[in-house]
Design a protein around this motif. Structure first.
Motif, PDB file in Angstrom:
ATOM      1  N   ARG A 196      47.380  51.577  53.009  1.00  0.00           N
ATOM      2  CA  ARG A 196      47.408  50.691  51.848  1.00  0.00           C
ATOM      3  C   ARG A 196      47.484  49.213  52.229  1.00  0.00           C
ATOM      4  O   ARG A 196      46.898  48.353  51.566  1.00  0.00           O
ATOM      5  N   GLU A 197      48.205  48.876  53.276  1.00  0.00           N
ATOM      6  CA  GLU A 197      48.394  47.472  53.650  1.00  0.00           C
ATOM      7  C   GLU A 197      47.117  46.834  54.195  1.00  0.00           C
ATOM      8  O   GLU A 197      46.960  45.608  54.135  1.00  0.00           O
ATOM      9  N   SER A 198      46.221  47.652  54.741  1.00  0.00           N
ATOM     10  CA  SER A 198      45.044  47.077  55.405  1.00  0.00           C
ATOM     11  C   SER A 198      43.715  47.441  54.742  1.00  0.00           C
ATOM     12  O   SER A 198      42.693  46.782  55.010  1.00  0.00           O
ATOM     13  N   TRP A 199      43.699  48.489  53.899  1.00  0.00           N
ATOM     14  CA  TRP A 199      42.442  48.950  53.294  1.00  0.00           C
ATOM     15  C   TRP A 199      42.046  48.032  52.145  1.00  0.00           C
ATOM     16  O   TRP A 199      42.880  47.632  51.328  1.00  0.00           O
ATOM     17  N   ARG A 200      40.768  47.704  52.055  1.00  0.00           N
ATOM     18  CA  ARG A 200      40.242  46.850  50.990  1.00  0.00           C
ATOM     19  C   ARG A 200      38.904  47.407  50.498  1.00  0.00           C
ATOM     20  O   ARG A 200      38.087  47.886  51.292  1.00  0.00           O
TER      21      ARG A 200
ATOM     22  N   PRO B  71      47.040  50.023  45.067  1.00  0.00           N
ATOM     23  CA  PRO B  71      46.364  51.242  44.605  1.00  0.00           C
ATOM     24  C   PRO B  71      45.208  50.922  43.663  1.00  0.00           C
ATOM     25  O   PRO B  71      45.335  50.061  42.784  1.00  0.00           O
ATOM     26  N   LEU B  72      44.104  51.639  43.843  1.00  0.00           N
ATOM     27  CA  LEU B  72      42.917  51.371  43.042  1.00  0.00           C
ATOM     28  C   LEU B  72      43.127  51.654  41.565  1.00  0.00           C
ATOM     29  O   LEU B  72      42.451  51.085  40.713  1.00  0.00           O
ATOM     30  N   SER B  73      44.076  52.545  41.264  1.00  0.00           N
ATOM     31  CA  SER B  73      44.348  52.865  39.854  1.00  0.00           C
ATOM     32  C   SER B  73      44.846  51.660  39.084  1.00  0.00           C
ATOM     33  O   SER B  73      44.839  51.664  37.848  1.00  0.00           O
ATOM     34  N   ASN B  74      45.255  50.600  39.773  1.00  0.00           N
ATOM     35  CA  ASN B  74      45.640  49.363  39.103  1.00  0.00           C
ATOM     36  C   ASN B  74      44.436  48.572  38.604  1.00  0.00           C
ATOM     37  O   ASN B  74      44.584  47.677  37.771  1.00  0.00           O
TER      38      ASN B  74
END
Length: 280
Positions: A240-244, A263-266
């Protein structure tokens, strides 16, 4: 008494003429909209204003399809269903249009591929900057009906070109940040190792920390839907800290991008599109 309903033949003639102008527009070639309007008026017997508005309707259908449209014809969404069918008929008869990154050579070289400079990464679309609800619903309905997300995902040439453009952007950004050492360590993971990593590019922040970038590319507008795999979602949570996720849009003309952090759900509504079926 004013004529209101358009026949399929009328719609087909107007749509074909629109794509002639759009091809010239994308290629940076001169064309005369007034001249096209006069020619259509003489053929269809419609008014100048009605033809102008119908061209705006075609733009709206193409926007929903995640496609380029003529910028001089601002999308107008209150079109008849028969026009949407006419656009679909034209695209079915001209399959190379949807499959090409550079329109099969009819357009000027794709700026998304040739330009190695850093992109401007803007803010992602939100509820606050969304079009009016009726307009957005209609655009999304067209995208779902014609599976625009699936079309972009299957267009491997488009995906590769988008990844290549983001790779160039990351390299330029790191060099501008006085980190050529990190620019030299950039890795195009999807190209070298395949699609199983859950991201396409291994880049770096200025401090040397990882940036794991999944690229999603479309020729359409910023709200064009896209597919994301279970593997990509899993990695977005674990790293989560590095994935974009970098969404590259308007790719045929002037590529623009925005970035989503987990999180992508945001940021997006995630809907399952397939299920594994195990026999009992």
């Amino acid at each position: 008494m004013p004529r209101t309903q358009w026949s399929d033949d009328e719609n087909d003639l107007l749509v074909a003429d629109y794509f002639v102008m759009l091809a010239a527009d994308l290629a940076g070639l001169p064309y005369n909209k007034a001249q096209h309007n006069r020619a259509l008026r003489s053929t269809l017997g419609r008014s100048h204003a009605s033809l102008e508005f119908k061209h705006q309707n075609v733009s709206a259908v193409l926007q929903g399809l995640g496609e380029d449209w003529i910028r001089g014809y601002r999308p107008a969404v209150n079109y008849q269903a028969s026009l949407k069918d006419a656009v679909a008929r034209w695209l079915t008869a001209n399959p190379d249009w949807l499959g090409a990154v550079d329109r099969g050579g009819v357009s000027k070289p794709n700026p998304g591929v040739r330009d190695g400079a850093a992109l401007w990464i803007g803010p992602p679309p939100t509820h606050s900057n969304a079009p009016p609800p009726m307009e957005l619903d209609r655009m999304m309905a067209v995208a779902r009906k014609f599976d625009v997300a699936g079309r972009d995902a299957r267009n491997r040439a488009l995906g590769l070109a988008g990844e290549q453009r983001i790779l160039a952007h990351e390299r330029a950004s790191l060099i501008c940040a006085d980190r050529p050492d990190l620019a030299d360590r950039l890795r195009w993971v999807a190209h070298l190792d395949g699609d199983g990593a859950g991201y396409d590019i291994h880049s770096f922040e200025r401090d040397g920390s990882d940036r794991l970038i999944e690229v999603k590319t479309t020729r359409g507008w910023e709200r064009t839907p896209f597919y994301i795999s279970r593997r990509e979602l899993d990695v977005s949570e674990v790293r989560r800290e590095s994935w974009r996720l970098v969404r590259l849009w308007n790719f045929s003309r002037e590529p623009r991008a925005f970035e989503l952090h987990p999180p992508l759900s945001n940021h997006v509504s995630l809907m399952p599109t397939s299920f594994q079926a195990d026999l009992r």
